[in-house]
Scaffold this active site. Structure first.
Site, PDB file in Angstrom:
ATOM      1  N   GLN A 221      -7.079  -1.228   5.163  1.00  0.00           N
ATOM      2  CA  GLN A 221      -7.677  -1.922   6.302  1.00  0.00           C
ATOM      3  C   GLN A 221      -9.069  -2.467   5.989  1.00  0.00           C
ATOM      4  O   GLN A 221      -9.593  -3.299   6.723  1.00  0.00           O
ATOM      5  CB  GLN A 221      -7.767  -0.976   7.510  1.00  0.00           C
ATOM      6  CG  GLN A 221      -6.427  -0.663   8.143  1.00  0.00           C
ATOM      7  CD  GLN A 221      -5.848  -1.816   8.939  1.00  0.00           C
ATOM      8  OE1 GLN A 221      -6.546  -2.718   9.384  1.00  0.00           O
ATOM      9  NE2 GLN A 221      -4.544  -1.810   9.124  1.00  0.00           N
TER      10      GLN A 221
ATOM     11  N   THR B 142      10.495  -6.809 -13.047  1.00  0.00           N
ATOM     12  CA  THR B 142       9.954  -8.155 -13.173  1.00  0.00           C
ATOM     13  C   THR B 142       8.898  -8.409 -12.111  1.00  0.00           C
ATOM     14  O   THR B 142       9.115  -8.129 -10.933  1.00  0.00           O
ATOM     15  CB  THR B 142      11.098  -9.183 -13.055  1.00  0.00           C
ATOM     16  OG1 THR B 142      12.062  -8.870 -14.053  1.00  0.00           O
ATOM     17  CG2 THR B 142      10.595 -10.603 -13.238  1.00  0.00           C
TER      18      THR B 142
ATOM     19  N   CYS C  81       4.394   1.105  11.968  1.00  0.00           N
ATOM     20  CA  CYS C  81       5.242   1.993  11.175  1.00  0.00           C
ATOM     21  C   CYS C  81       5.578   3.276  11.921  1.00  0.00           C
ATOM     22  O   CYS C  81       6.581   3.904  11.660  1.00  0.00           O
ATOM     23  CB  CYS C  81       4.553   2.370   9.869  1.00  0.00           C
ATOM     24  SG  CYS C  81       3.481   1.101   9.263  1.00  0.00           S
TER      25      CYS C  81
ATOM     26  N   ALA D  59       0.818  -1.210   0.000  1.00  0.00           N
ATOM     27  CA  ALA D  59       0.000   0.000   0.000  1.00  0.00           C
ATOM     28  C   ALA D  59       0.855   1.264   0.000  1.00  0.00           C
ATOM     29  O   ALA D  59       0.498   2.260  -0.631  1.00  0.00           O
ATOM     30  CB  ALA D  59      -0.951  -0.003   1.191  1.00  0.00           C
TER      31      ALA D  59
ATOM     32  N   HIS E 144      -0.703  -8.003   2.778  1.00  0.00           N
ATOM     33  CA  HIS E 144      -0.422  -8.604   4.087  1.00  0.00           C
ATOM     34  C   HIS E 144      -1.429  -8.217   5.166  1.00  0.00           C
ATOM     35  O   HIS E 144      -1.338  -8.690   6.293  1.00  0.00           O
ATOM     36  CB  HIS E 144       1.018  -8.309   4.530  1.00  0.00           C
ATOM     37  CG  HIS E 144       1.306  -6.916   4.976  1.00  0.00           C
ATOM     38  ND1 HIS E 144       1.309  -6.552   6.305  1.00  0.00           N
ATOM     39  CD2 HIS E 144       1.604  -5.792   4.286  1.00  0.00           C
ATOM     40  CE1 HIS E 144       1.627  -5.267   6.402  1.00  0.00           C
ATOM     41  NE2 HIS E 144       1.805  -4.783   5.192  1.00  0.00           N
TER      42      HIS E 144
ATOM     43  N   SER F 194      -3.206  -3.518   0.179  1.00  0.00           N
ATOM     44  CA  SER F 194      -2.014  -4.241   0.617  1.00  0.00           C
ATOM     45  C   SER F 194      -2.350  -5.694   0.934  1.00  0.00           C
ATOM     46  O   SER F 194      -3.307  -5.974   1.655  1.00  0.00           O
ATOM     47  CB  SER F 194      -1.433  -3.578   1.861  1.00  0.00           C
ATOM     48  OG  SER F 194      -0.330  -4.317   2.326  1.00  0.00           O
TER      49      SER F 194
HETATM   50  C1  LIG Z   1      -0.567  -1.242   6.619  1.00  0.00           C
HETATM   51  C2  LIG Z   1      -1.138  -0.003   6.062  1.00  0.00           C
HETATM   52  C3  LIG Z   1      -0.485   0.726   5.054  1.00  0.00           C
HETATM   53  C4  LIG Z   1       0.883   0.323   4.529  1.00  0.00           C
HETATM   54  O1  LIG Z   1       0.811  -0.862   3.823  1.00  0.00           O
HETATM   55  P1  LIG Z   1       2.149  -1.613   3.334  1.00  0.00           P
HETATM   56  O2  LIG Z   1       1.643  -2.637   2.392  1.00  0.00           O
HETATM   57  O3  LIG Z   1       2.745  -2.184   4.555  1.00  0.00           O
HETATM   58  O4  LIG Z   1       3.008  -0.604   2.675  1.00  0.00           O
HETATM   59  C5  LIG Z   1      -1.087   1.853   4.560  1.00  0.00           C
HETATM   60  N1  LIG Z   1      -2.273   2.263   5.022  1.00  0.00           N
HETATM   61  C6  LIG Z   1      -2.946   1.598   5.984  1.00  0.00           C
HETATM   62  C7  LIG Z   1      -4.266   2.102   6.434  1.00  0.00           C
HETATM   63  C8  LIG Z   1      -2.401   0.453   6.538  1.00  0.00           C
HETATM   64  O5  LIG Z   1      -3.062  -0.198   7.493  1.00  0.00           O
END
Ligand SMILES: *Cc1c(COP(=O)(O)O)cnc(C)c1O
Length: 395
Positions: free
Chosen positions: A181, A241, A327, A73, A203, A201
């Site tokens: 989210q 790639t 983060c 993300a 994960h 994102s």
């Molecule tokens: C986790 C998160 C991100 C960042 O996502 P990444 O894939 O880790 O860069 C951005 N915005 C929100 C709301 C998030 O929860």
């Protein structure tokens, strides 16, 4: 039960074993480059990537061709902001966002501010919501972009992005939403929403880390200037790639979410509410941060008066919860989301986020309730402030 118990799913999620299983052959057997046109390794990789695009599209009611794969993300958000800012800077310089965005949005826009763009960070109320009238008033002819998140990663509140999208549509301004989210947890239908750019994102919904997507509304013919240059992959927007195994994984994760979302929403919300009740039934002076009714099913953010979150976390090593976004906790700044909804410094330091997920069980929730109750009793019984206040209220 397996320890420690993982209850930090707003930060990241375990890869679903089904997702992992689907990915595995793409490392060991089908390892072609999706851009190789001359043999079957390349063709099968390309087909898998296109299939994953469709799987993500199906989850958000978009076309596969509207999906660009990224590393997550953060990259999608930067790609949207900077791509629009560079391509449309002749239209204007104003960008509107909110004060409680993820640091990926805030930092990207602050960097654009330094390049001469005017960024407005809308205040939010004590529940976590922006004022729609204020948004309407602030959009002017000079406004390029509105970037407002779908759901918040700290307090789980869900914005009315349908209303925000409609305001942007009426005023002819592009709308980006960081839906990281929300995707896979609550319905997200791009045919009903007026969102032009959506950051995603993997994960956060049981795919691996390091894979994400950016949805770009095809009908708007949006031109994004690229952030990097190379072999022309992803329409030249994101050359390099393709990470085929991870792309297969995020596609599968999207497919599973589409199938399971309704049931999972109910199940996880029940567990979350059980956790809330189990804790608040036992204590006074425990408060929920942010709106409880427009909220992700899996998030709970609680302020425990008289005790410090860091001490709670230290006492409960067998449970993984957090004091704030992974983060930003590295930077030791007070949590900007809790500050924006009006918490004092002490209240921020007393707040803990619980993030439930697909793999949490009722048994785990009961265990967590007992441990929280035990821990808060223990910590309060040695908090001078609590003892003083408690005696006063007895008199
Ligand atoms: C986790 C998160 C991100 C960042 O996502 P990444 O894939 O880790 O860069 C951005 N915005 C929100 C709301 C998030 O929860």
């Amino acid at each position: 039960m397996k320890f420690p118990i993982y209850m930090d799913n707003n930060s990241t999620t375990r890869v679903d074993p089904e997702v992992f299983k689907t990915m595995k052959p793409w490392f060991l057997e089908k390892y072609g480059n999706a851009s190789s046109k001359d043999h079957s390794f390349g063709w099968e990789a390309e087909a898998a990537v296109e299939y994953a695009r469709k799987q993500i599209g199906a989850l958000i009611n978009a076309e596969g061709s509207e999906i660009i794969f990224t590393s997550g993300a953060t990259e999608s958000i930067n790609m949207a902001h900077w791509g629009i800012a560079e391509s449309y800077s002749n239209k204007g310089k104003r960008i509107i966002t909110s004060a409680i965005e993820h640091s990926a949005v805030i930092d990207s826009l602050q960097a654009l501010e330094k390049k001469g763009f005017e960024v407005i960070f809308l205040k939010v109320n004590s529940k976590g919501f922006i004022d729609m009238d204020q948004l309407k008033e602030l959009i002017d002819n000079n406004t390029l972009l509105v970037s407002i998140m779908t759901a918040n990663n700290e307090i789980g509140i869900i914005n009315d992005i349908e209303a925000i999208g409609n305001i942007c549509k009426e005023t002819n301004v592009l709308f980006h939403t960081d839906a990281t989210q929300a995707i896979g947890k609550i319905p997200f239908d791009l045919k009903a929403l007026n969102a032009d750019l959506v950051s995603i994102s993997g994960h956060k919904f049981y795919a691996p880390k390091g894979i994400g997507a950016l949805y770009i509304n095809k009908s708007k013919k949006i031109k994004l200037s690229p952030r990097s240059y190379g072999g022309g992959q992803e329409h030249g927007l994101r050359p390099g790639t393709l990470n085929v195994p991870a792309i297969v994984g995020i596609g599968k994760a999207a497919e599973i979410c589409k199938i399971k979302m309704q049931d999972e929403y109910v199940k996880i919300k029940e567990l979350r509410n059980k956790l809330l009740k189990g804790i608040t039934d036992n204590f006074e002076d425990v408060r929920v941060n942010g709106s409880m009714d427009k909220r992700l099913p899996n998030n709970l953010n609680l302020c425990f008066k008289y005790v410090k979150a860091e001490n709670i976390i230290m006492e409960m090593r067998d449970i993984a919860v957090s004091t704030g976004a992974a983060c930003t906790s590295a930077s030791l700044k007070p949590n900007h989301v809790l500050k924006a909804i009006g918490l004092t410094g002490d209240e921020i330091k007393s707040s803990v986020r619980f993030g439930l997920g697909r793999f949490n069980t009722g048994e785990e929730v009961e265990y967590v309730i007992n441990r929280v109750v035990e821990t808060i009793h223990k910590l309060r019984s040695c908090s001078p402030e609590y003892i003083v206040n408690h005696k006063i209220s007895l008199n």
